[in-house]
Design an enzyme around this catalytic site. Structure first.
Site, PDB file in Angstrom:
ATOM      1  N   HIS A   1       0.694  -1.205  -0.108  1.00 25.14           N
ATOM      2  CA  HIS A   1       0.036  -0.375   0.040  1.00 25.14           C
ATOM      3  C   HIS A   1       0.970   0.984   0.003  1.00 25.14           C
ATOM      4  CE1 HIS A   1      -4.154  -2.519   1.648  1.00 25.14           C
ATOM      5  NE2 HIS A   1      -3.541  -2.168   0.601  1.00 25.14           N
TER       6      HIS A   1
ATOM      7  N   TYR B   1      -2.181  -8.535   9.814  1.00 22.85           N
ATOM      8  CA  TYR B   1      -3.096  -8.553   8.335  1.00 22.85           C
ATOM      9  C   TYR B   1      -3.932  -7.861   9.320  1.00 22.85           C
ATOM     10  CZ  TYR B   1      -5.129  -9.252   2.984  1.00 22.85           C
ATOM     11  OH  TYR B   1      -5.643  -9.471   2.558  1.00 22.85           O
TER      12      TYR B   1
HETATM   13 FE1  FEO Z   1      -7.143  -5.318  -1.922  1.00 22.67          FE
HETATM   14 FE2  FEO Z   1      -4.564  -7.305  -1.821  1.00 22.67          FE
HETATM   15  O1  FEO Z   1      -5.369  -5.948  -2.463  1.00 22.67           O
END
Ligand code: FEO
Length: 395
Positions: free
Chosen positions: A22, A191
């Site tokens: 990201h 995550y």
């Molecule tokens: Fe929302 Fe792994 O992308």
């Protein structure tokens, strides 16, 4: 290519080098993978692709596995570019191939690539026959983008869950039972904490919806990390736990400090917490020296947090300001919080942190502790006492 079953193969990319995801927002100490799957029945379908930098490599590798023209359909479960990044490359080779996605998927894919591909919009319950097997589509809006979708392969009983149940975890092993369980769960929790927390109420609803279909699930194939084949329900159960105001017997102190005053306050608070409740696990992080995503994983595991910063220019240190902003977006529920900090003259930091923590949705304990100049023994005792009060308040 790696075989999952006779008719289903993994054709993705393991990204061992990835350390930030990201942009620079999310640390990936153990790399990641972009999982793409090939299902071969009478018809052949490619489910998701890989991040754009690997698109050429992906298509070249795929071309060695199968004649690209044999791919009848492409499923784009999610338009985010870590999964859709190779669509332009592959659709140059096999133009006109139908791309199955949600209505929001069309908007996102067009927005990213400005291409008018042969989109086939699907909704929950729609099916795509592949011959002996069929794919069943399940929309999953806001898990974690508006376009997100999962699909289920009958006969093989495979749920292709896209981002849900994933981990940023590179491994040459394909399956959950083969990898280090501590590493796997560390990454799965990090995550969830950093990416899925804001959508927790939707996570519960979606899991209940999928469970109510009564579909047998032999494999959960996410779009990052390993595949859950050994008791795949274990990660579903974990998600149900994590989605419901998750906390452990843990308190995390997060601070930044200029001349060690706020650090010594943090340490005094920790002593007080330990004295009041020796069973609680206490973690201290100087945020300027610590990976913020790892700290957020600890906040996720905590029943209470204490946040500290000295006052600078009538404000707080930027590491703490950014952290509060991130916590606000994540929207943790059911956690208590308190504030602390040293100051020299104007002393706004405590008030600003209290305000920030309230904004984040934390339940505030006390008024916090603010100390003029460097803490002396009296101030440190007061901090220890506040630590004790805090520990009792979160019990
Ligand atoms: Fe929302 Fe792994 O992308």
């Amino acid at each position: 290519m790696k075989k999952i079953t006779d008719s289903v193969s993994w054709v993705g990319k393991i990204d061992w080098e990835l350390r930030k995801f990201h942009g620079d927002e999310y640390s990936t100490h153990r790399g990641s993978s972009y999982n793409s799957y090939l299902v071969q029945d009478k018809k052949t379908v490619l489910i998701d692709t890989v991040w754009a930098p690997f698109s050429k490599e992906f298509v070249e590798t795929l071309d060695k596995v199968i004649e690209l023209e044999e791919i009848d359909y492409i499923v784009a479960n999610h338009a985010e570019i870590d999964h859709s990044g190779a669509l332009p490359e592959i659709l140059k080779k096999i133009p006109g191939t139908p791309v199955y996605c949600t209505a929001n998927g069309v908007k996102s894919l067009k927005g990213h690539y400005h291409e008018d591909w042969n989109f086939q919009v699907v909704k929950t319950g729609d099916t795509l026959s592949l011959g002996a097997k069929e794919l069943v589509f399940i929309e999953a809006p806001m898990l974690h983008w508006p376009d997100s979708m999962m699909c289920y392969l009958t006969n093989e009983n495979i749920l292709f869950s896209n981002d849900a149940f994933g981990q940023h975890y590179a491994s040459e092993f394909l399956f959950n039972d083969l990898v280090d369980q501590n590493e796997l769960y560390t990454e799965a929790l990090k995550y969830y904490a950093n990416i899925l927390t804001p959508f927790s109420s939707l996570v519960v609803k979606k899991i209940e919806e999928v469970l109510s279909l009564g579909l047998p699930v032999n494999y959960i194939c996410p779009s990052h990390g390993i595949i859950w084949r050994d008791n795949p329900a274990q990660i579903v159960q974990k998600y149900l736990e994590w989605a419901q105001s998750y906390k452990e017997n843990r308190i995390t102190l997060v601070y930044d400090t200029m001349w060690e005053g706020t650090r010594t306050l943090a340490e005094a608070l920790a002593r007080g917490i330990q004295r009041a409740d020796p069973s609680v696990e206490v973690k201290l992080y100087n945020l300027a020296k610590t990976d913020k995503n790892d700290v957020i994983a600890d906040v996720f595991r905590s029943k209470g947090i204490l946040v500290g910063s000295p006052t600078i220019n009538r404000g707080i240190l930027t590491s703490i300001a950014g952290f509060l902003e991130e916590l606000k977006g994540l929207g943790f529920k059911g956690k208590k919080a308190g504030a602390f900090g040293c100051y020299g003259w104007s002393g706004e930091s405590l008030k600003l942190i209290v305000h920030g923590l309230k904004d984040c949705g934390f339940d505030l304990v006390g008024e916090g502790i603010r100390v003029l100049w460097r803490p002396d023994d009296v101030s440190l005792q007061a901090a220890e006492q506040f630590g004790e009060e805090f520990a009792r308040a979160v019990q």
